[in-house]
Design a protein around this motif. Sequence first.
Motif, PDB file in Angstrom:
ATOM      1  N   MET A  42       0.847  -1.182   0.000  1.00  0.00           N
ATOM      2  CA  MET A  42       0.000   0.000   0.000  1.00  0.00           C
ATOM      3  C   MET A  42       0.891   1.244   0.000  1.00  0.00           C
ATOM      4  SD  MET A  42      -2.836   1.064   2.787  1.00  0.00           S
ATOM      5  CE  MET A  42      -4.451   1.061   2.118  1.00  0.00           C
ATOM      6  N   GLU A  43       0.520   2.206  -0.799  1.00  0.00           N
ATOM      7  CA  GLU A  43       1.285   3.437  -0.926  1.00  0.00           C
ATOM      8  C   GLU A  43       0.997   4.386   0.238  1.00  0.00           C
ATOM      9  OE1 GLU A  43       1.433   6.851  -4.226  1.00  0.00           O
ATOM     10  OE2 GLU A  43       1.382   4.803  -4.983  1.00  0.00           O
ATOM     11  N   LYS A  44       2.055   5.040   0.723  1.00  0.00           N
ATOM     12  CA  LYS A  44       1.881   5.969   1.844  1.00  0.00           C
ATOM     13  C   LYS A  44       1.254   7.265   1.364  1.00  0.00           C
ATOM     14  CE  LYS A  44       5.406   4.482   5.014  1.00  0.00           C
ATOM     15  NZ  LYS A  44       6.439   4.946   5.924  1.00  0.00           N
ATOM     16  N   GLN A  45       0.381   7.809   2.191  1.00  0.00           N
ATOM     17  CA  GLN A  45      -0.261   9.087   1.903  1.00  0.00           C
ATOM     18  C   GLN A  45       0.451  10.183   2.683  1.00  0.00           C
ATOM     19  OE1 GLN A  45      -4.224   8.640   3.318  1.00  0.00           O
ATOM     20  NE2 GLN A  45      -4.845   7.213   1.719  1.00  0.00           N
ATOM     21  N   THR A  46       0.391  11.379   2.131  1.00  0.00           N
ATOM     22  CA  THR A  46       0.929  12.523   2.864  1.00  0.00           C
ATOM     23  C   THR A  46      -0.066  12.925   3.941  1.00  0.00           C
ATOM     24  OG1 THR A  46       2.008  13.267   0.841  1.00  0.00           O
ATOM     25  CG2 THR A  46       1.799  14.869   2.597  1.00  0.00           C
ATOM     26  N   LEU A  47       0.465  13.257   5.094  1.00  0.00           N
ATOM     27  CA  LEU A  47      -0.413  13.703   6.184  1.00  0.00           C
ATOM     28  C   LEU A  47      -1.192  14.934   5.751  1.00  0.00           C
ATOM     29  CD1 LEU A  47       1.735  13.362   9.398  1.00  0.00           C
ATOM     30  CD2 LEU A  47      -0.555  12.507   9.099  1.00  0.00           C
ATOM     31  N   PRO A  48      -2.478  14.980   6.084  1.00  0.00           N
ATOM     32  CA  PRO A  48      -3.257  16.161   5.715  1.00  0.00           C
ATOM     33  C   PRO A  48      -2.710  17.410   6.412  1.00  0.00           C
ATOM     34  CG  PRO A  48      -4.674  14.436   6.620  1.00  0.00           C
ATOM     35  CD  PRO A  48      -3.276  13.981   6.748  1.00  0.00           C
ATOM     36  N   ASN A  49      -2.601  18.472   5.651  1.00  0.00           N
ATOM     37  CA  ASN A  49      -2.170  19.789   6.139  1.00  0.00           C
ATOM     38  C   ASN A  49      -0.724  19.830   6.623  1.00  0.00           C
ATOM     39  OD1 ASN A  49      -4.769  20.803   5.672  1.00  0.00           O
ATOM     40  ND2 ASN A  49      -5.442  20.165   7.704  1.00  0.00           N
ATOM     41  N   SER A  50       0.110  18.861   6.262  1.00  0.00           N
ATOM     42  CA  SER A  50       1.490  18.889   6.750  1.00  0.00           C
ATOM     43  C   SER A  50       2.258  20.085   6.183  1.00  0.00           C
ATOM     44  CB  SER A  50       2.211  17.582   6.416  1.00  0.00           C
ATOM     45  OG  SER A  50       2.319  17.402   5.015  1.00  0.00           O
ATOM     46  N   THR A  51       2.054  20.392   4.924  1.00  0.00           N
ATOM     47  CA  THR A  51       2.721  21.552   4.327  1.00  0.00           C
ATOM     48  C   THR A  51       2.133  22.841   4.874  1.00  0.00           C
ATOM     49  OG1 THR A  51       3.062  20.247   2.320  1.00  0.00           O
ATOM     50  CG2 THR A  51       3.389  22.616   2.150  1.00  0.00           C
ATOM     51  N   LEU A  52       0.841  22.873   5.090  1.00  0.00           N
ATOM     52  CA  LEU A  52       0.176  24.060   5.633  1.00  0.00           C
ATOM     53  C   LEU A  52       0.670  24.352   7.054  1.00  0.00           C
ATOM     54  CD1 LEU A  52      -2.046  26.189   5.090  1.00  0.00           C
ATOM     55  CD2 LEU A  52      -3.639  24.620   6.192  1.00  0.00           C
ATOM     56  N   ILE A  53       0.897  23.314   7.836  1.00  0.00           N
ATOM     57  CA  ILE A  53       1.416  23.494   9.198  1.00  0.00           C
ATOM     58  C   ILE A  53       2.799  24.121   9.143  1.00  0.00           C
ATOM     59  CG2 ILE A  53       2.180  22.258  11.269  1.00  0.00           C
ATOM     60  CD1 ILE A  53      -0.078  20.201  10.601  1.00  0.00           C
ATOM     61  N   LEU A  54       3.627  23.648   8.219  1.00  0.00           N
ATOM     62  CA  LEU A  54       4.965  24.206   8.070  1.00  0.00           C
ATOM     63  C   LEU A  54       4.916  25.663   7.633  1.00  0.00           C
ATOM     64  CD1 LEU A  54       8.003  23.654   8.111  1.00  0.00           C
ATOM     65  CD2 LEU A  54       7.814  22.900   5.745  1.00  0.00           C
ATOM     66  N   VAL A  55       4.055  25.980   6.693  1.00  0.00           N
ATOM     67  CA  VAL A  55       3.919  27.363   6.214  1.00  0.00           C
ATOM     68  C   VAL A  55       3.397  28.267   7.328  1.00  0.00           C
ATOM     69  CG1 VAL A  55       2.652  28.846   4.616  1.00  0.00           C
ATOM     70  CG2 VAL A  55       3.648  26.720   3.806  1.00  0.00           C
ATOM     71  N   PHE A  56       2.409  27.812   8.074  1.00  0.00           N
ATOM     72  CA  PHE A  56       1.883  28.616   9.182  1.00  0.00           C
ATOM     73  C   PHE A  56       2.922  28.792  10.286  1.00  0.00           C
ATOM     74  CE2 PHE A  56      -3.027  28.222   8.702  1.00  0.00           C
ATOM     75  CZ  PHE A  56      -2.947  29.004   7.563  1.00  0.00           C
ATOM     76  N   GLY A  57       3.755  27.789  10.503  1.00  0.00           N
ATOM     77  CA  GLY A  57       4.824  27.922  11.481  1.00  0.00           C
ATOM     78  C   GLY A  57       5.815  29.003  11.070  1.00  0.00           C
ATOM     79  N   ILE A  58       6.165  29.038   9.789  1.00  0.00           N
ATOM     80  CA  ILE A  58       7.061  30.079   9.276  1.00  0.00           C
ATOM     81  C   ILE A  58       6.395  31.440   9.361  1.00  0.00           C
ATOM     82  CG2 ILE A  58       8.238  30.922   7.198  1.00  0.00           C
ATOM     83  CD1 ILE A  58       8.593  27.916   6.442  1.00  0.00           C
ATOM     84  N   LEU A  59       5.128  31.512   8.976  1.00  0.00           N
ATOM     85  CA  LEU A  59       4.406  32.792   9.023  1.00  0.00           C
ATOM     86  C   LEU A  59       4.214  33.299  10.449  1.00  0.00           C
ATOM     87  CD1 LEU A  59       1.680  32.330   6.260  1.00  0.00           C
ATOM     88  CD2 LEU A  59       3.697  33.803   6.199  1.00  0.00           C
ATOM     89  N   SER A  60       4.178  32.391  11.421  1.00  0.00           N
ATOM     90  CA  SER A  60       4.040  32.842  12.810  1.00  0.00           C
ATOM     91  C   SER A  60       5.287  33.581  13.269  1.00  0.00           C
ATOM     92  CB  SER A  60       3.741  31.666  13.729  1.00  0.00           C
ATOM     93  OG  SER A  60       4.875  30.833  13.869  1.00  0.00           O
ATOM     94  N   ILE A  61       6.458  33.153  12.781  1.00  0.00           N
ATOM     95  CA  ILE A  61       7.691  33.859  13.130  1.00  0.00           C
ATOM     96  C   ILE A  61       7.760  35.192  12.415  1.00  0.00           C
ATOM     97  CG2 ILE A  61      10.209  33.789  12.977  1.00  0.00           C
ATOM     98  CD1 ILE A  61      10.025  30.808  13.507  1.00  0.00           C
ATOM     99  N   VAL A  62       7.410  35.205  11.142  1.00  0.00           N
ATOM    100  CA  VAL A  62       7.421  36.456  10.376  1.00  0.00           C
ATOM    101  C   VAL A  62       6.342  37.401  10.909  1.00  0.00           C
ATOM    102  CG1 VAL A  62       7.062  37.447   8.087  1.00  0.00           C
ATOM    103  CG2 VAL A  62       8.349  35.329   8.326  1.00  0.00           C
ATOM    104  N   GLY A  63       5.194  36.862  11.269  1.00  0.00           N
ATOM    105  CA  GLY A  63       4.066  37.674  11.730  1.00  0.00           C
ATOM    106  C   GLY A  63       4.235  38.261  13.114  1.00  0.00           C
ATOM    107  N   CYS A  64       5.228  37.822  13.865  1.00  0.00           N
ATOM    108  CA  CYS A  64       5.416  38.400  15.194  1.00  0.00           C
ATOM    109  C   CYS A  64       5.880  39.848  15.092  1.00  0.00           C
ATOM    110  CB  CYS A  64       6.380  37.576  16.029  1.00  0.00           C
ATOM    111  SG  CYS A  64       8.095  37.706  15.550  1.00  0.00           S
ATOM    112  N   CYS A  65       6.366  40.259  13.937  1.00  0.00           N
ATOM    113  CA  CYS A  65       6.795  41.652  13.737  1.00  0.00           C
ATOM    114  C   CYS A  65       5.599  42.581  13.497  1.00  0.00           C
ATOM    115  CB  CYS A  65       7.745  41.743  12.560  1.00  0.00           C
ATOM    116  SG  CYS A  65       9.243  40.783  12.809  1.00  0.00           S
TER     117      CYS A  65
END
Length: 105
Positions: free
Chosen positions: A1-24
């Motif tokens: 069986m082929e592995k699936q990508t976790l839902p929202n894994s890329t979105l979590i990473l992007v939001f994590g980056i934006l949280s650091i940028v958004g603190c300004c």
Amino acid sequence: MEKQTLPNSTLILVFGILSIVGCCCYGILGLIFAIVALVLANKATALYTENPELYEGFSNVKTGKILAIIGLILSGIYIILLIISFAMYGFMSPEEMQEMIRQYQ
């Protein structure tokens, strides 16, 4: 069986980056992005722990969660410093601020 990508894994990473940028941005945007990233990361982590052999992309979730925690801390510090600054100096116009600086020189 082929592995699936976790839902929202890329979105979590992007939001994590934006949280650091958004603190300004007075800490508000960073706070919002960090909280959303942490909620999504907790859901993805729960899904991954149930069936780790079915999903891939958990490293994005872990990295995004760490970045969101850092962004949350930075945003919290910024908001606290902003509150202290307003409590000490109030809302001053630039002219009043320059006059106060001249007095202390």
